[in-house]
Scaffold this active site. Structure first.
Site, PDB file in Angstrom:
ATOM      1  N   SER A  88       0.814  -1.213   0.000  1.00 56.52           N
ATOM      2  CA  SER A  88       0.000   0.000   0.000  1.00 56.52           C
ATOM      3  C   SER A  88       0.848   1.264   0.000  1.00 56.52           C
ATOM      4  CB  SER A  88      -0.910  -0.002   1.229  1.00 56.52           C
ATOM      5  OG  SER A  88      -0.133  -0.190   2.386  1.00 56.52           O
ATOM      6  N   THR A 190      -1.360   3.682   4.503  1.00 56.03           N
ATOM      7  CA  THR A 190      -0.385   4.755   4.342  1.00 56.03           C
ATOM      8  C   THR A 190       0.610   4.731   5.482  1.00 56.03           C
ATOM      9  OG1 THR A 190      -2.065   6.119   3.340  1.00 56.03           O
ATOM     10  CG2 THR A 190      -0.218   7.271   4.368  1.00 56.03           C
ATOM     11  N   THR A 208       2.077   6.994   0.262  1.00 56.13           N
ATOM     12  CA  THR A 208       1.101   5.920   0.021  1.00 56.13           C
ATOM     13  C   THR A 208       0.921   5.640  -1.469  1.00 56.13           C
ATOM     14  OG1 THR A 208      -1.170   5.225   0.576  1.00 56.13           O
ATOM     15  CG2 THR A 208      -0.922   7.462  -0.179  1.00 56.13           C
ATOM     16  N   ARG A 218      -7.174   9.728  -9.223  1.00 56.87           N
ATOM     17  CA  ARG A 218      -7.679  10.028  -7.875  1.00 56.87           C
ATOM     18  C   ARG A 218      -6.500  10.362  -6.932  1.00 56.87           C
ATOM     19  NH1 ARG A 218      -6.747   7.847  -2.460  1.00 56.87           N
ATOM     20  NH2 ARG A 218      -8.615   8.198  -1.233  1.00 56.87           N
ATOM     21  N   VAL A 219      -6.699  11.409  -6.163  1.00 57.68           N
ATOM     22  CA  VAL A 219      -5.698  11.792  -5.172  1.00 57.68           C
ATOM     23  C   VAL A 219      -6.370  11.757  -3.804  1.00 57.68           C
ATOM     24  CG1 VAL A 219      -4.267  13.708  -4.344  1.00 57.68           C
ATOM     25  CG2 VAL A 219      -4.370  13.205  -6.795  1.00 57.68           C
ATOM     26  N   GLY A 220      -5.681  11.158  -2.843  1.00 58.47           N
ATOM     27  CA  GLY A 220      -6.226  11.078  -1.490  1.00 58.47           C
ATOM     28  C   GLY A 220      -5.710  12.202  -0.608  1.00 58.47           C
ATOM     29  N   ASP A 221      -5.783  11.974   0.681  1.00 61.21           N
ATOM     30  CA  ASP A 221      -5.348  12.989   1.649  1.00 61.21           C
ATOM     31  C   ASP A 221      -3.842  13.043   1.814  1.00 61.21           C
ATOM     32  OD1 ASP A 221      -5.611  10.336   2.744  1.00 61.21           O
ATOM     33  OD2 ASP A 221      -5.151  11.202   4.706  1.00 61.21           O
ATOM     34  N   THR A 241      -4.268   8.213   8.358  1.00 60.84           N
ATOM     35  CA  THR A 241      -4.380   7.073   7.461  1.00 60.84           C
ATOM     36  C   THR A 241      -5.863   6.721   7.341  1.00 60.84           C
ATOM     37  OG1 THR A 241      -3.676   4.788   7.052  1.00 60.84           O
ATOM     38  CG2 THR A 241      -4.061   5.411   9.342  1.00 60.84           C
ATOM     39  N   GLY A 242      -6.193   5.996   6.295  1.00 61.80           N
ATOM     40  CA  GLY A 242      -7.591   5.598   6.118  1.00 61.80           C
ATOM     41  C   GLY A 242      -8.193   6.215   4.869  1.00 61.80           C
ATOM     42  N   HIS A 243      -9.512   6.360   4.900  1.00 62.44           N
ATOM     43  CA  HIS A 243     -10.207   6.856   3.707  1.00 62.44           C
ATOM     44  C   HIS A 243      -9.931   8.346   3.512  1.00 62.44           C
ATOM     45  CE1 HIS A 243     -12.522   3.131   4.628  1.00 62.44           C
ATOM     46  NE2 HIS A 243     -12.332   3.000   3.326  1.00 62.44           N
ATOM     47  N   GLY A 244      -9.107   8.609   2.511  1.00 59.25           N
ATOM     48  CA  GLY A 244      -8.625   9.963   2.290  1.00 59.25           C
ATOM     49  C   GLY A 244      -9.721  10.983   2.072  1.00 59.25           C
TER      50      GLY A 244
HETATM   51  C1  SD4 Z   1      -5.677   7.496   0.751  1.00 62.01           C
HETATM   52  N1  SD4 Z   1      -5.255   7.722   3.085  1.00 62.01           N
HETATM   53  O1  SD4 Z   1      -5.186   7.483  -0.382  1.00 62.01           O
HETATM   54  C2  SD4 Z   1      -4.784   7.097   1.898  1.00 62.01           C
HETATM   55  C3  SD4 Z   1      -4.642   5.617   1.930  1.00 62.01           C
HETATM   56  C4  SD4 Z   1      -4.892   4.951   3.174  1.00 62.01           C
HETATM   57  O2  SD4 Z   1      -6.353   3.402   4.085  1.00 62.01           O
HETATM   58  O3  SD4 Z   1      -4.370   5.286   4.206  1.00 62.01           O
HETATM   59  N2  SD4 Z   1      -5.781   3.998   3.087  1.00 62.01           N
HETATM   60  O4  SD4 Z   1      -6.855   7.769   0.957  1.00 62.01           O
END
Ligand code: SD4
Length: 334
Positions: A88, A190, A208, A218-221, A241-244
């Protein structure tokens, strides 16, 4: 302390009196926090997930020699970026739905210098490209082809980052093309790392491959300063970390640092940021069970905290007592 206060007040009056007086009490508090050197726990480094352990080891090698937090966090997360078994981050990261590994990363130092890359392909160490954006360009963020060309100009090599296992899994995924990113897949996502060095300075890095099978582009946080990472050398640092998408929605790490500025402990600040996500999820009529976000935070005294939406998120902490994995407290108890 009294002299210090007087000095601050005198300076404030002598310079931009009106503006500074408005914030005088706050300024005094900040000075108190950063001046109790006897009680500051340093150096210390925190990073997300299990892979934080080896990453912290590398960072600690820098910190224990009185190195700069900035060098520590870059060195630390490069370990994860280079590991093809970590699926990841960096080399070995899962691809987007078009089979392309696109990487996001950012870095921030004690002077609030910032650098970031997003949707970068073929380059094993996006964090070092982000640092070069910070140190060698007039900009703070480069994306896609521009980021790639810049990386080449800085001596990075073009490499294939799609490892066999990731390619096989992606081909399998294509059969259904069902996109529902799950929480805590394989306990790593991440890597975000924040550190306080021997000199009392803070820095952070975040890198990440983003959510697996995301749309191309797509770009995350993680590469967004204020969302996936924020550092204020007077106050503290945070990474996520998690859903950006959820982290960006609340400008997560900036929020955590601002809550610490208001006097909250790192733990309380992380909790309040998660609660903001909980509330917005309810307002937006979405299911919290589908969401995972975790924050870790560190303040100027070397105190730390972490909190996440649901169980399963852990982080690694390396200080004078050693390098340990800690399970983060969480909100959703079902
Ligand atoms: C994202 N936060 O791209 C990152 C990836 C991540 O659980 O940490 N996923 O959204």
């Amino acid at each position: 302390m009294a002299n210090r206060r007087n000095f601050i007040k005198t300076t404030a009056i002598a310079s931009v009196a009106v503006a500074l007086n408005a914030f005088k009490d706050k300024t005094d508090e900040i000075e108190e926090v950063s001046s109790i050197s006897g009680k500051v726990k340093k150096p210390i480094v925190l990073s997300t997930w299990n892979f934080g352990i080896p990453a912290n080891e590398a960072a600690w090698d820098v910190l224990k020699k009185k190195g700069r937090a900035l060098d520590a966090v870059e060195t630390g997360v490069r370990i994860t970026e280079a590991d093809p078994k970590e699926r990841s981050v960096g080399y070995g990261g899962r691809p987007d739905r078009d089979g392309r590994v696109t990487l996001d990363a950012c870095i921030m130092d004690e002077f609030s210098n910032i650098g970031s890359v997003a949707c970068l392909e073929h380059i094993k160490h996006p964090i070092s490209v982000a640092r070069a954006v910070m140190e060698k360009t007039p900009h703070v963020m480069l994306v896609g082809e521009g980021a790639f060309q810049f990386a080449l100009s800085q001596g990075h090599k073009k490499e294939n980052l799609l490892v066999e296992t990731s390619e096989k899994e992606w081909k399998e995924w294509l059969k259904t093309s069902d996109y529902h990113p799950k929480a805590n897949i394989e306990n790593h996502d991440t890597i975000g790392m924040i550190a306080l060095d021997e000199h009392g300075n803070l820095s952070g890095a975040c890198t990440t491959s983003g959510l697996a099978y995301k749309m191309h582009g797509r770009v995350g946080d993680s590469p967004i300063i204020g969302a996936g990472l924020y550092v204020d050398n007077e106050i503290g640092a945070a990474t996520a970390t998690g859903h950006g998408e959820e982290v960006i929605r609340i400008a997560g790490c900036h929020l955590v640092v601002e809550l610490m500025r208001q006097g909250k402990s790192p733990q309380k600040a992380c909790e309040e940021a998660v609660m903001r996500i909980v509330k917005l999820t309810q307002i937006r009529n979405k299911n919290l069970k589908d969401i995972q976000v975790g924050f870790i935070a560190l303040n100027k005294k070397g105190e730390h905290g972490a909190y996440c939406v649901q169980g399963g998120f852990n982080y690694a902490k390396y200080d004078e007592t050693g390098n340990k994995l800690i399970d983060a407290a969480y909100y959703l108890k079902v």
